[in-house]
Design a protein around this motif. Structure first.
Motif, short mmCIF file in Angstrom:
data_model
loop_
_atom_site.label_atom_id
_atom_site.label_comp_id
_atom_site.label_asym_id
_atom_site.label_seq_id
_atom_site.Cartn_x
_atom_site.Cartn_y
_atom_site.Cartn_z
N LEU A 143 3.78 -11.48 1.75
CA LEU A 143 2.52 -10.94 1.26
C LEU A 143 1.60 -12.25 1.83
O LEU A 143 0.33 -11.59 1.93
CB LEU A 143 2.66 -10.84 -0.29
CG LEU A 143 3.46 -9.97 -0.98
CD1 LEU A 143 3.56 -10.08 -2.51
CD2 LEU A 143 2.83 -8.61 -0.64
N ARG A 144 1.68 -13.21 1.64
CA ARG A 144 0.64 -14.37 2.13
C ARG A 144 0.52 -13.97 3.72
O ARG A 144 -0.81 -13.81 3.95
CB ARG A 144 1.30 -15.68 1.97
CG ARG A 144 0.72 -16.85 2.79
CD ARG A 144 -0.89 -16.63 2.32
NE ARG A 144 -0.94 -17.06 0.94
CZ ARG A 144 -2.14 -17.18 0.25
NH1 ARG A 144 -3.00 -16.81 0.85
NH2 ARG A 144 -1.82 -17.32 -0.92
N HIS A 145 1.44 -13.84 4.54
CA HIS A 145 1.18 -13.55 5.92
C HIS A 145 0.18 -12.03 6.10
O HIS A 145 -0.61 -11.92 6.95
CB HIS A 145 2.50 -13.42 6.65
CG HIS A 145 2.12 -13.47 8.20
ND1 HIS A 145 1.53 -14.33 8.86
CD2 HIS A 145 2.38 -12.18 9.07
CE1 HIS A 145 1.47 -13.94 10.08
NE2 HIS A 145 1.98 -12.79 10.31
N ALA A 146 0.65 -11.00 5.44
CA ALA A 146 -0.12 -9.97 5.16
C ALA A 146 -1.43 -10.14 5.14
O ALA A 146 -2.28 -9.59 5.77
CB ALA A 146 0.56 -9.01 4.20
N ALA A 147 -2.00 -10.88 3.92
CA ALA A 147 -3.30 -11.08 3.63
C ALA A 147 -4.02 -11.92 4.81
O ALA A 147 -5.15 -11.78 5.24
CB ALA A 147 -3.26 -12.04 2.29
N GLU A 148 -3.37 -12.76 5.36
CA GLU A 148 -3.83 -13.77 6.60
C GLU A 148 -4.25 -12.96 7.58
O GLU A 148 -5.31 -12.92 8.49
CB GLU A 148 -3.17 -14.86 6.62
CG GLU A 148 -3.05 -15.89 5.57
CD GLU A 148 -2.16 -17.13 5.90
OE1 GLU A 148 -1.16 -17.07 6.63
OE2 GLU A 148 -2.13 -17.93 5.08
N SER A 149 -3.16 -11.92 7.87
CA SER A 149 -3.27 -11.35 9.32
C SER A 149 -4.34 -10.31 9.18
O SER A 149 -4.95 -9.84 10.17
CB SER A 149 -1.94 -10.75 9.59
OG SER A 149 -1.43 -9.87 8.55
#
Length: 579
Positions: A143-149
């Motif tokens: 979820l963290r990488h999703a938001a950042e990407s």
């Protein structure tokens, strides 16, 4: 049926989440469309997110079906409906399919960002080296990488949008995964999903205070609402229960004029925004895409470029649509190009509302495989949906076509056996909107032509449907196509490049020449009798094939008429119908 909770995030959980998300977005679609004022008050954010997830669902289901077939081949199983010994596809396979499906099916600004959110999750989950499942901390990282990407994919991120909601979800998930619950258990997938949803819901409620256009319209961000809906489906995946309704302001915005002048985010300081929305898939290298971003950023706004590994989805609002497409051509190979005009009376208007058009009594909506047939069907009065080779329409596109027909009664012609479930779903959705829909299960465009030929709008609806169904059912259909790979068929083993003649969906002839195969197929069909032969010539067919077949019918089959149409880029060199 009650949803069975998933303990870990594995391939089955991915499948469940996608399905629940699609159902949830289907229920919330109209509400999300109604509050859509940013970046353009076009009233289609919910629909675009639904279509994006629908494409992801189709890709995930294809992976499960392919795995079931492979397992059956390996074990000699005959019942593909039984669970296979392999346990289904891996988590990496499932999330990769989800991300790819969303990428190629992404629609609009919010749909494109949602596709990148799913891709960001997939990048983490495929890199963790856990083929079977991941736990709460793994889901939190995803979820963290999703938001950042997703934030990186947007040229100029704006707070108070779906990006803000995604970041809040990731922040809340971080706390859940790192903490210890009151019952002493560490943050598992269910806890992470609940926390992400709650964080996203709180952030959504705050969006009017971050974006003035939302505050003036009295709504929350539509894309953020869609993401909260998707995260609620994630909670249901792990708990078996959907969270309660979102308690935030939802003042409805009527499409076509209820947004106050100047409220559209595409208008700054009283000036109108770009005139066109341009979206396309692009095959290109990373360096070329970096240059493309800079060029498109100078041409317009709302730029979102998502994807990677050679395949990208490009979305931008511009005044010069041609220049945006040309930039794609310079970067690589753009295809599936969609250009929408933000014009007066268009779906994306915020100007003066046109007087409502009176509904007609009856209309025909048909899926057609090429531009030539689309023109033929349109001349006959049908509303058409173009199905390009390898790009079957989603149910949402069929529903939109039914709405576009603007009739109280609609006859739906899918013209493809593979579209029967998609068309049934579209018909069911349209019925919930008060439209009377009859689905005629046409399996080929030539059956649709036969049905359209006997269509009489003045007849009673039931009588018209019976007559069209009878005409379609009395038409045998065939197709001459070229094999893409080696495969087992009902006529034997074919090799890539072989010409195949399919009669009523089954391979009947394997050969090397289009004209010879077509003649053999036609002879087999006319052996059972017939009065009219319909030939639909594709762009890839040799010009001589039609003359050869017409001469064959004249010489060998007395009293049989022949009619020829040009189908354009229809995917197959030739379609044949015999009535």
């Amino acid at each position: 049926m009650a949803q069975v909770p998933q303990r870990f995030f594995d391939a089955l959980a991915v499948r469940t989440w996608c399905g629940l998300s699609l159902r949830a977005l289907g229920r919330a679609r109209e509400e999300i469309d109604a509050i859509n004022v940013y970046p353009v008050a076009d009233g289609d954010t919910g629909t675009n997110m639904y279509l994006t997830v629908e494409s992801a669902v189709a890709a995930v289901e294809a992976v499960f079906e392919a795995h079931a077939v492979d397992a059956a081949d390996a074990t000699g199983a005959v019942d593909a409906g039984e669970p296979d010994a392999g346990g289904g596809p891996s988590l990496a396979d499932a999330v990769a399919a989800m991300a790819h499906g969303a990428l190629i099916g992404a629609r609009g600004n919010s749909g494109t960002i949602l596709a990148q959110l799913l891709r960001g999750m997939a990048q983490v989950l495929t890199a963790r080296g856990e083929p079977d499942h991941t736990d709460g901390p793994g889901l939190r990282l995803a979820l963290r990488h999703a938001a950042e990407s997703a934030r990186q994919a947007v040229a100029h991120p704006v707070e108070g949008t779906v990006l803000t909601v995604a970041s809040a979800a990731a922040d809340a998930a971080d706390a859940a995964a790192d903490g210890v619950r009151d019952d002493g258990t560490e943050g598992d997938c269910a806890a992470v999903a609940r926390a992400a949803h709650e964080g996203a819901r709180a952030a959504l409620a705050a969006t009017p205070g971050q974006l003035p256009v939302l505050e003036r319209a009295g709504v929350v961000d539509a894309g953020g609402h869609g993401l909260v809906t998707v995260l609620a489906a994630l909670v249901e995946t792990f708990t078996g229960r959907a969270p309660g309704a979102v308690a935030v302001p939802h003042a409805r915005v009527a499409h076509g004029g209820e947004v106050p002048a100047g409220e559209c985010a595409a208008e700054e300081d009283g000036e109108h925004g770009p005139a066109f929305e341009v979206i396309y898939l692009l095959e290109a290298e990373d360096a070329a895409v970096a240059r493309l971003r800079r060029r498109l950023d100078a041409l317009g706004d709302s730029l979102v470029v998502v994807g990677g590994d050679g395949l990208w989805n490009v979305h931008v609002h511009v005044d010069d649509a041609g220049a945006a497409v040309e930039a794609g051509v310079e970067a690589g190979r753009p295809y599936r190009i969609r250009i929408t005009h933000f014009g007066l009376g268009d779906a994306h208007t915020t100007g003066t509302e046109r007087p409502p058009r009176e509904r007609t009594q009856r209309a025909v909506v048909a899926v057609v495989p090429g531009e030539g047939l689309a023109g033929l069907y349109t001349e006959a009065g049908a509303t058409t949906v173009l199905a390009r080779p390898g790009e079957p329409p989603a149910s949402g596109e069929l529903v939109q076509a039914v709405r576009r027909a603007h009739a109280r009664e609609v006859v739906l012609l899918p013209n493809d056996a593979e579209l029967r479930h998609t068309a049934a779903a579209a018909a069911e959705q349209a019925r919930t909107e008060g439209i009377r829909v009859a689905l005629i299960p046409t399996r080929s465009a030539v059956q649709g032509i036969a049905a359209l030929a006997v269509h009489e709008p003045e007849r009673r609806f039931d009588e018209d449907v019976v007559a069209m169904t009878s005409a379609a059912g009395a038409t045998r259909h065939a197709e001459v196509t070229v094999a893409e790979r080696q495969s087992w068929t009902t006529a034997g083993i074919c090799q890539a490049g072989d010409v195949l003649g399919l009669v009523d969906g089954d391979v009947a002839v394997i050969g090397a020449d289009v004209t010879e195969v077509a003649a053999t197929v036609l002879d087999r069909m006319l052996a059972a009798g017939g009065e009219l032969v319909t030939l639909v010539l594709g762009d890839d067919a040799p010009e001589t094939v039609i003359a050869h077949l017409e001469a064959r019918v004249r010489e060998a089959y007395l009293a049989v008429d022949t009619v020829v149409y040009r189908g354009g880029r229809q995917g197959s060199p030739l379609l044949i119908g015999v009535e």
